[in-house]
Write a protein that holds these residues in place. Structure first.
Motif, short mmCIF file in Angstrom:
data_model
loop_
_atom_site.label_atom_id
_atom_site.label_comp_id
_atom_site.label_asym_id
_atom_site.label_seq_id
_atom_site.Cartn_x
_atom_site.Cartn_y
_atom_site.Cartn_z
N CYS A 289 49.22 42.74 -85.91
CA CYS A 289 48.46 42.05 -84.87
C CYS A 289 49.37 41.58 -83.74
O CYS A 289 49.03 41.71 -82.56
CB CYS A 289 47.71 40.86 -85.48
SG CYS A 289 46.41 41.29 -86.65
N ASP B 43 36.71 36.89 -84.92
CA ASP B 43 38.13 37.03 -85.23
C ASP B 43 38.35 36.94 -86.73
O ASP B 43 39.02 37.79 -87.35
CB ASP B 43 38.95 35.91 -84.57
CG ASP B 43 38.60 35.64 -83.13
OD1 ASP B 43 37.40 35.64 -82.79
OD2 ASP B 43 39.52 35.40 -82.33
N CYS C 171 46.90 36.51 -80.79
CA CYS C 171 46.63 36.80 -82.20
C CYS C 171 46.80 35.51 -82.97
O CYS C 171 47.25 34.49 -82.42
CB CYS C 171 47.54 37.90 -82.73
SG CYS C 171 49.29 37.48 -82.76
N LYS D 181 41.69 43.94 -90.83
CA LYS D 181 41.83 44.70 -89.58
C LYS D 181 42.95 44.13 -88.72
O LYS D 181 43.26 42.94 -88.77
CB LYS D 181 40.53 44.68 -88.80
CG LYS D 181 39.29 45.07 -89.59
CD LYS D 181 39.43 46.45 -90.25
CE LYS D 181 38.19 46.80 -91.06
NZ LYS D 181 38.33 48.13 -91.72
N VAL D 182 43.53 45.00 -87.89
CA VAL D 182 44.40 44.52 -86.82
C VAL D 182 43.48 43.97 -85.74
O VAL D 182 42.63 44.69 -85.22
CB VAL D 182 45.27 45.66 -86.26
CG1 VAL D 182 46.08 45.17 -85.07
CG2 VAL D 182 46.18 46.21 -87.34
N PHE D 183 43.66 42.69 -85.41
CA PHE D 183 42.76 42.04 -84.47
C PHE D 183 43.57 41.42 -83.33
O PHE D 183 44.51 40.66 -83.56
CB PHE D 183 41.93 40.95 -85.15
CG PHE D 183 40.92 40.30 -84.24
CD1 PHE D 183 39.68 40.87 -84.03
CD2 PHE D 183 41.24 39.13 -83.55
CE1 PHE D 183 38.75 40.29 -83.17
CE2 PHE D 183 40.32 38.54 -82.69
CZ PHE D 183 39.08 39.12 -82.51
N VAL D 184 43.18 41.78 -82.10
CA VAL D 184 43.79 41.22 -80.89
C VAL D 184 42.68 40.69 -80.02
O VAL D 184 41.60 41.32 -79.89
CB VAL D 184 44.60 42.29 -80.12
CG1 VAL D 184 45.18 41.71 -78.83
CG2 VAL D 184 45.71 42.86 -81.00
N VAL E 11 41.62 49.00 -85.77
CA VAL E 11 42.08 47.98 -84.82
C VAL E 11 40.87 47.48 -84.03
O VAL E 11 39.99 48.27 -83.66
CB VAL E 11 43.17 48.54 -83.88
CG1 VAL E 11 42.68 49.78 -83.12
CG2 VAL E 11 43.64 47.49 -82.90
N GLU F 223 39.69 39.76 -89.38
CA GLU F 223 40.96 39.53 -90.08
C GLU F 223 40.77 39.50 -91.59
O GLU F 223 41.62 40.00 -92.34
CB GLU F 223 41.58 38.23 -89.58
CG GLU F 223 42.09 38.34 -88.14
CD GLU F 223 42.27 37.00 -87.45
OE1 GLU F 223 42.74 37.00 -86.30
OE2 GLU F 223 41.91 35.96 -88.04
N MET G 145 49.27 42.59 -79.83
CA MET G 145 49.22 41.57 -78.77
C MET G 145 50.30 41.83 -77.72
O MET G 145 50.03 41.80 -76.51
CB MET G 145 49.41 40.20 -79.38
CG MET G 145 49.60 39.05 -78.39
SD MET G 145 50.06 37.48 -79.19
CE MET G 145 51.72 37.86 -79.79
N GLN H 120 49.93 42.54 -91.97
CA GLN H 120 48.82 42.43 -91.03
C GLN H 120 49.21 41.55 -89.85
O GLN H 120 48.92 41.87 -88.69
CB GLN H 120 47.59 41.87 -91.74
CG GLN H 120 46.35 41.78 -90.86
CD GLN H 120 45.20 41.05 -91.55
OE1 GLN H 120 45.39 40.38 -92.57
NE2 GLN H 120 43.99 41.17 -91.00
N ASP H 121 49.88 40.44 -90.13
CA ASP H 121 50.33 39.53 -89.08
C ASP H 121 51.24 40.25 -88.09
O ASP H 121 51.08 40.12 -86.87
CB ASP H 121 51.07 38.35 -89.72
CG ASP H 121 51.56 37.33 -88.71
OD1 ASP H 121 50.80 36.40 -88.40
OD2 ASP H 121 52.71 37.47 -88.24
#
Length: 334
Positions: A174, A199, A162, A207-210, A143, A203, A178, A170-171
């Motif tokens: 994320c 970002d 996100c 990865k989980v991206f916030v 993450v 992604e 968020m 994945q969406d």
């Protein structure tokens, strides 16, 4: 023939695989007039306790945004290994030269780190930093949290964000991260140009991206810093790295569905905002005027909302130039 990238010149003074708390640097050799064998020293903290997920927490991607550097510096001071299940990598000053100069971009090469990915191991200082994150740090992470605010030129409603991603698992992960951050607002964010962004790099690696936008104006407030600190803790709890209860709050869900969210100036001049952050605006409503700073008697140019919604962001300084974003209008979706 396949091109093979050379090794990145950055060397860490910490061991990312060792249990415990380590404070050190990512050392980037940088020969310059005042230090022939000098280096850019990027502070890093690693807190590890056994096996578990890895969180990569970054601030200072832009050097004039302060909630991330402050919140993550405080976390690095107090986080103990026994509190963690897994590994937390903390880089409060990601673009250290820019942070030290208080500028959005690097004073060394004018590089915007958040538009420099995937970077180059043999490029400029900023490109070398991007390459190190791309090939060395992001692969370690499950993450990724990158804390932003508006810097000197924008001001935002405080939101976690996100992006809409094609991989639905994945969406969803994320979006859950968020929401767990529990900022006053949550945003499904549209980027004007996502090429080269941190970002996008995270992604594309799955990865989980916030990310966040937590205010602006080239400073921080007690309120915006508290949102950042609470959000970081919530996120670590949500992903199982810390024990405890998430400190939840009411979050308004926002969306930026298309380019009509953005209102850009076509003029240079003095900015008159006609609506304040958080205000409800209607399509066609005048939300800003730009007045000439060169002569009197000229009528101001009016800028109108292209959709109805909340005023989620605004240009911060009183002077604008053609091409500057004046406002962002987001739809309320929940």
């Amino acid at each position: 023939m396949t091109d093979v990238l050379r090794d990145n010149p950055i060397s860490p003074t910490v061991d990312f695989d060792r249990d415990g708390v380590q404070h050190g640097f990512l050392k980037l050799p940088y020969s310059r007039d005042d230090s022939a064998w000098g280096a850019v020293m990027i502070p890093v903290t690693v807190v590890k306790n056994g096996s578990g997920p890895t969180a990569l927490l970054t601030g200072g991607n832009h050097g004039d945004e302060y909630e991330g550097p402050l919140a993550l510096s405080k976390l690095a001071q107090r986080l103990r290994a026994e509190d963690v299940a897994g590994r937390v990598i903390i880089v409060p000053f990601m673009n250290t030269p820019a942070v030290q100069a208080g500028t959005r971009t690097s004073p060394i090469d004018k590089g915007n780190l958040n538009r420099s990915f995937p970077g180059k191991p043999d490029g400029t200082v900023t490109q070398k930093i991007a390459d190190y994150f791309q090939r060395s740090l992001l692969p370690l992470a499950d993450v990724v949290l990158d804390i932003h605010s508006g810097g000197k030129t924008l001001d935002f409603l405080p939101f976690a964000a996100c992006h809409v991603l094609p991989d639905k698992a994945q969406d969803a992960a994320c979006a859950a991260g968020m929401r767990a951050f529990a900022a006053p607002y949550c945003m499904r964010m549209l980027e004007l140009d996502a090429v080269g962004m941190y970002d996008t790099a995270a992604e594309e690696q799955g990865k989980v991206f916030v990310t966040t936008e937590l205010g602006g104006g080239g400073s921080s407030t007690a309120k915006s810093l508290a949102i950042a600190e609470r959000g970081v803790r919530n996120l670590l709890i949500h992903f199982g790295l810390l024990q405890g209860e998430i400190e939840a709050g009411e979050s308004v869900m926002l969306d930026m569905p298309d380019g009509d969210c953005f209102v850009a100036s076509e003029d240079d001049g003095l900015l008159e905002m006609c609506r304040d952050l958080g205000a409800r605006v209607e399509k066609g409503e005048v939300i800003a005027r730009v007045h000439s700073a060169r002569r009197t008697g000229e009528p101001a140019t009016e800028y109108r909302a292209k959709r109805s919604g909340l005023l989620a962001a605004r240009h911060f300084p009183g002077l604008v130039k053609g091409g500057d974003t004046l406002a962002v209008i987001a739809e309320v979706v929940g």
